[in-house]
Design a protein around this motif. Structure first.
Motif, PDB file in Angstrom:
ATOM      1  N   ALA A   1      -3.079   1.456 -33.782  1.00 35.92           N
ATOM      2  CA  ALA A   1      -2.146   0.890 -34.734  1.00 35.92           C
ATOM      3  C   ALA A   1      -1.818  -0.536 -33.845  1.00 35.92           C
ATOM      4  O   ALA A   1      -1.570  -0.542 -32.889  1.00 35.92           O
TER       5      ALA A   1
ATOM      6  N   GLN B   1      -9.161   4.710 -33.539  1.00 34.31           N
ATOM      7  CA  GLN B   1      -8.056   4.010 -34.374  1.00 34.31           C
ATOM      8  C   GLN B   1      -7.023   3.621 -33.474  1.00 34.31           C
ATOM      9  O   GLN B   1      -6.515   4.424 -32.501  1.00 34.31           O
TER      10      GLN B   1
ATOM     11  N   LEU C   1      -4.119   5.851 -31.862  1.00 28.63           N
ATOM     12  CA  LEU C   1      -3.593   6.994 -32.990  1.00 28.63           C
ATOM     13  C   LEU C   1      -4.193   8.471 -32.009  1.00 28.63           C
ATOM     14  O   LEU C   1      -4.956   8.414 -31.386  1.00 28.63           O
TER      15      LEU C   1
ATOM     16  N   LEU D   1      -3.829  -0.914 -39.261  1.00 37.31           N
ATOM     17  CA  LEU D   1      -4.395   0.013 -38.668  1.00 37.31           C
ATOM     18  C   LEU D   1      -5.887  -0.597 -38.726  1.00 37.31           C
ATOM     19  O   LEU D   1      -6.406  -0.956 -39.396  1.00 37.31           O
TER      20      LEU D   1
END
Length: 113
Positions: A4, A2, A109, A79
């Motif tokens: 950002a 993941q 992340l 995200l």
């Protein structure tokens, strides 16, 4: 993994856009949410709506306004789930703020528990 995708806009970047151009810009931002790799995100109100909390002598000090007065401000984020940084950068490159002189910072992340 993941990532950002942190969006930083230039102050006044949309001041010269017509209502139609602003509407199209908004549609572009919402369209990114249709990408299955984009798992969340939000826009933020402008910096003058911010409240800042600092600790002074062990007590919280709450003041109106942003943390710092800068030419760029944190405007929102997405995200994204991507196989690697290159795939995250491909998504980030589609964020309209870039065309208006903004910047997108990509940050992985931390792994969850």
């Amino acid at each position: 993994m993941q990532y950002a995708l942190l969006i930083y806009n230039q102050v006044g970047d949309t001041d010269t856009l017509t209502p139609g151009e602003l509407e199209e810009l908004s549609r572009e931002y919402w369209a990114l949410r249709d990408d299955p790799a984009v798992t969340g995100g939000a826009g933020l109100q402008t910096p003058e709506t911010a409240t800042t909390v600092r600790l002074r002598d062990g007590h919280p000090l709450v003041t109106d306004g942003p943390f710092a007065d800068t030419k760029e401000y944190f405007a929102g984020f997405y995200l994204a789930e991507a196989d690697d940084l290159d795939a995250a950068a491909e998504i980030a490159a589609r964020i309209p703020a870039l065309r208006l002189g903004g910047v997108v910072e990509i940050r992985p992340l931390l792994p969850g528990d």
